[in-house]
Design a protein around this motif. Structure first.
Motif, PDB file in Angstrom:
ATOM      1  N   GLY A  33       0.815  -1.199   0.000  1.00  0.00           N
ATOM      2  CA  GLY A  33       0.000   0.000   0.000  1.00  0.00           C
ATOM      3  C   GLY A  33       0.850   1.251   0.000  1.00  0.00           C
ATOM      4  O   GLY A  33       2.034   1.218   0.340  1.00  0.00           O
ATOM      5  N   LEU A  39      -5.279   9.811   0.198  1.00  0.00           N
ATOM      6  CA  LEU A  39      -5.762   8.580  -0.430  1.00  0.00           C
ATOM      7  C   LEU A  39      -4.807   7.425  -0.144  1.00  0.00           C
ATOM      8  O   LEU A  39      -3.649   7.434  -0.564  1.00  0.00           O
ATOM      9  CB  LEU A  39      -5.898   8.757  -1.947  1.00  0.00           C
ATOM     10  N   THR A  41      -3.996   3.756  -1.038  1.00  0.00           N
ATOM     11  CA  THR A  41      -4.250   2.766  -2.073  1.00  0.00           C
ATOM     12  C   THR A  41      -3.631   1.449  -1.648  1.00  0.00           C
ATOM     13  O   THR A  41      -2.432   1.383  -1.363  1.00  0.00           O
ATOM     14  CB  THR A  41      -3.661   3.214  -3.424  1.00  0.00           C
ATOM     15  N   CYS A  43      -2.808  -2.308  -2.812  1.00  0.00           N
ATOM     16  CA  CYS A  43      -2.605  -3.068  -4.039  1.00  0.00           C
ATOM     17  C   CYS A  43      -2.577  -4.555  -3.709  1.00  0.00           C
ATOM     18  O   CYS A  43      -1.692  -5.020  -2.994  1.00  0.00           O
ATOM     19  CB  CYS A  43      -1.295  -2.657  -4.697  1.00  0.00           C
ATOM     20  N   ASP A  54     -12.210  -6.729   0.190  1.00  0.00           N
ATOM     21  CA  ASP A  54     -13.149  -5.656  -0.151  1.00  0.00           C
ATOM     22  C   ASP A  54     -14.462  -5.851   0.593  1.00  0.00           C
ATOM     23  O   ASP A  54     -15.469  -6.295   0.041  1.00  0.00           O
ATOM     24  CB  ASP A  54     -13.383  -5.627  -1.663  1.00  0.00           C
ATOM     25  N   ARG A  59     -12.141  -2.612   5.323  1.00  0.00           N
ATOM     26  CA  ARG A  59     -12.038  -1.196   4.938  1.00  0.00           C
ATOM     27  C   ARG A  59     -11.982  -0.298   6.179  1.00  0.00           C
ATOM     28  O   ARG A  59     -11.171   0.617   6.254  1.00  0.00           O
ATOM     29  CB  ARG A  59     -13.207  -0.785   4.051  1.00  0.00           C
ATOM     30  N   ALA A  77      -8.707   3.184  -1.403  1.00  0.00           N
ATOM     31  CA  ALA A  77      -8.944   2.576  -2.713  1.00  0.00           C
ATOM     32  C   ALA A  77      -8.261   1.211  -2.709  1.00  0.00           C
ATOM     33  O   ALA A  77      -7.109   1.088  -2.287  1.00  0.00           O
ATOM     34  CB  ALA A  77      -8.362   3.451  -3.816  1.00  0.00           C
ATOM     35  N   LEU A  78      -8.976   0.196  -3.148  1.00  0.00           N
ATOM     36  CA  LEU A  78      -8.423  -1.148  -3.298  1.00  0.00           C
ATOM     37  C   LEU A  78      -8.301  -1.447  -4.784  1.00  0.00           C
ATOM     38  O   LEU A  78      -9.224  -1.167  -5.547  1.00  0.00           O
ATOM     39  CB  LEU A  78      -9.348  -2.184  -2.645  1.00  0.00           C
ATOM     40  N   ARG A  79      -7.154  -2.005  -5.197  1.00  0.00           N
ATOM     41  CA  ARG A  79      -6.969  -2.354  -6.603  1.00  0.00           C
ATOM     42  C   ARG A  79      -5.995  -3.510  -6.723  1.00  0.00           C
ATOM     43  O   ARG A  79      -5.273  -3.826  -5.782  1.00  0.00           O
ATOM     44  CB  ARG A  79      -6.473  -1.165  -7.409  1.00  0.00           C
ATOM     45  N   PRO A  83       2.311  -1.510  -6.659  1.00  0.00           N
ATOM     46  CA  PRO A  83       2.370  -0.078  -6.392  1.00  0.00           C
ATOM     47  C   PRO A  83       3.419   0.574  -7.294  1.00  0.00           C
ATOM     48  O   PRO A  83       4.296  -0.115  -7.829  1.00  0.00           O
ATOM     49  CB  PRO A  83       2.793   0.004  -4.925  1.00  0.00           C
TER      50      PRO A  83
END
Length: 109
Positions: A33, A39, A41, A43, A54, A59, A77-79, A83
């Motif tokens: 992350g 923000l 993020t 990963c 998720d 969260r 944000a999760l993706r 990174p």
């Protein structure tokens, strides 16, 4: 950007693991992350890992721990994917900051 070196992310992830049931811990450990502004993020290496993390419980833990570390509210944000890579200058800055934790290590810039 913060935490591309992993130290900040590892601290946040370990703090979250204590707040989450055991079934989430291995999945969180596979992620990385970084923080850009407000923000955070996260990963995940694949869609399966992303799908396990998720949910509202994970969260909330991530957002609360990130807020505790930064001192201000964060968005999450999760993706999937890796990174972004740090620049050599950012790597040096992170290394110097890491070395300051120890009395017997001297890093000359």
């Amino acid at each position: 950007m913060k935490a591309v070196d992993g130290g900040w992310w590892r601290t946040l992830a370990e703090n979250c693991k204590g707040r989450l049931p055991g079934m989430y811990r291995p999945f969180l450990g596979m992620c990385s992350g970084f923080l850009e502004g407000d923000l955070l993020t996260v990963c995940a290496p694949d869609d399966l890992t992303l799908g396990r993390l998720d949910n509202d419980r994970v969260r909330e833990a991530l957002e609360q721990e990130a807020e505790a570390l930064t001192g201000s509210p964060v968005r999450l944000a999760l993706r999937t994917g890796e990174p972004p890579k740090a620049s050599p200058e950012e790597n040096l800055k992170n290394l110097v900051a890491f070395g300051r934790q120890f009395d017997n290590i001297e890093i000359k810039e």
